[in-house]
Design an enzyme around this catalytic site. Structure first.
Site, PDB file in Angstrom:
ATOM      1  N   CYS A   2     -91.688 -72.216 -11.989  1.00  9.30           N
ATOM      2  CA  CYS A   2     -91.798 -72.669 -10.601  1.00  9.30           C
ATOM      3  C   CYS A   2     -91.088 -71.712  -9.656  1.00  9.30           C
ATOM      4  O   CYS A   2     -90.252 -70.906 -10.065  1.00  9.30           O
ATOM      5  CB  CYS A   2     -91.178 -74.061 -10.447  1.00  9.30           C
ATOM      6  SG  CYS A   2     -91.837 -75.291 -11.577  1.00  9.30           S
ATOM      7  N   ARG A  16     -92.626 -75.356  -2.458  1.00  6.40           N
ATOM      8  CA  ARG A  16     -92.498 -74.922  -3.842  1.00  6.40           C
ATOM      9  C   ARG A  16     -93.873 -74.842  -4.495  1.00  6.40           C
ATOM     10  O   ARG A  16     -94.829 -75.517  -4.095  1.00  6.40           O
ATOM     11  CB  ARG A  16     -91.592 -75.852  -4.628  1.00  6.40           C
ATOM     12  CG  ARG A  16     -92.085 -77.287  -4.846  1.00  6.40           C
ATOM     13  CD  ARG A  16     -92.815 -77.537  -6.167  1.00  6.40           C
ATOM     14  NE  ARG A  16     -92.101 -77.144  -7.329  1.00  6.40           N
ATOM     15  CZ  ARG A  16     -91.169 -77.891  -7.943  1.00  6.40           C
ATOM     16  NH1 ARG A  16     -90.896 -79.103  -7.494  1.00  6.40           N
ATOM     17  NH2 ARG A  16     -90.563 -77.448  -9.032  1.00  6.40           N
TER      18      ARG A  16
END
Length: 323
Positions: A2, A16
């Site tokens: 991530c 994100r």
């Protein structure tokens, strides 16, 4: 894996990518002010700041991946496999399990300074939610002025200042900020000849000032690339322009299917990308198979309710055909 970024531009935005090979059944979830958060060791938080984010909802409980509260504080958890370590409850401290960490902070803190104070009074403990495995994570928390990174390892519980406003995965945050020094010579501007004054160099292409910027999908490379793109980002002053720009920053490190093959033979992809307009409580997102930006506005809901509000994600491609 991530990538998370914060972005300040006439407002505060936090976004994100969630990169993984499978989905866990995620939803946009709003926890109103009176939704009861039951903690394993810290009692029940019956009143708190309202919050919105992406979560896996299990037995009516939102296991948040990322979140922003009504005061504009934002937080995301990212994989930190083999480095994350959680201990046992400590005397005189709030004992918080990893799955409780985001609502524990988001429910009580209106700013990063309040979050820092609460972090000094807590510890992360090795406890799971039901039959789920304990998530190995570290976290980024931002409020539009500053960002911090929280890591719990065998060496201790650490809170790091994060002026770069970026977080990816391994290694530990201090190592990430050390190795980024290798790229201080990169620039968005055309390159200058510092190699040899006796030779006439030819910049035969645009963008050559950034030659050497990593292009692979490792967490270290994504950290450098996201930090570079964020630091050099320029966009208009409106909220929608800023939201769009956050998606562009995160798109620079997204995982297309087929480029990151795992030992299992599966492919890691960017399952979803999100951007929180933290001032206005709007959660924007899109999915790998739906590039359209979708939005949920927390302010349109009854934030004094005690019932969790859940939105099914729009994850099928939606193409606008023009007449």
């Amino acid at each position: 894996m991530c990538t998370a970024v914060s972005y300040e531009n006439n407002g505060f935005y936090f976004g994100r990518n969630l990169d993984y090979e499978i989905r866990f059944g995620d939803n946009v979830a709003i926890a109103p002010r009176n939704y009861p958060f039951k903690f394993l060791f810290a009692g029940t938080m019956r009143e708190h700041f309202a919050m919105i984010g992406m979560a896996h909802v299990a037995d009516g409980y939102p296991l948040y991946y990322d979140c922003v509260n009504e005061k504009g504080l934002a937080m995301a958890g990212l994989n930190f496999v083999d480095n994350a370590f959680y201990g046992e409850p400590e005397d005189g401290k709030y004992a918080i399990a990893p799955h409780e960490f985001i609502p524990f902070i988001m429910g009580q803190c209106a700013s990063l300074s309040e979050a820092r104070e609460l972090l000094s009074k807590m510890c992360l403990v090795d406890r799971a939610f039901g039959d789920f495995p304990v998530s190995q994570l570290h976290w980024m928390i931002s409020d539009g002025r500053d960002s911090i990174v929280v890591e719990s390892t065998k060496q201790g519980f650490f809170v790091y200042e994060n002026p770069l406003g970026v977080l990816t995965n391994n290694p530990e945050f201090p190592l990430q900020t050390t190795q980024i020094n290798n790229y201080m010579g990169l620039s968005a501007k055309p390159p200058e000849n510092r190699f040899c004054s006796k030779y006439q160099f030819n910049a035969y292409s645009r963008g050559m000032g950034a030659i050497g910027l990593p292009g692979d999908w490792s967490s270290e490379s994504r950290f450098v690339r996201a930090a570079f793109v964020r630091a050099n980002s320029v966009c208009g002053e409106s909220a929608l322009e800023s939201v769009s720009q956050v998606f562009h920053i995160l798109n620079s490190v997204e995982n297309p299917s087929g480029c990151c093959e795992l030992e299992s033979g599966d492919y890691q992809i960017t399952q979803y990308t999100c951007c929180c307009d933290c001032k206005n409580g709007i959660y924007y997102y899109n999915y790998y198979n739906n590039h359209q930006i979708n939005a949920v506005d927390m302010r349109r809901e009854n934030l004094n309710s005690a019932d969790l509000i859940v939105y099914e994600p729009q994850d099928k491609e939606n193409i606008l055909f023009q007449n």
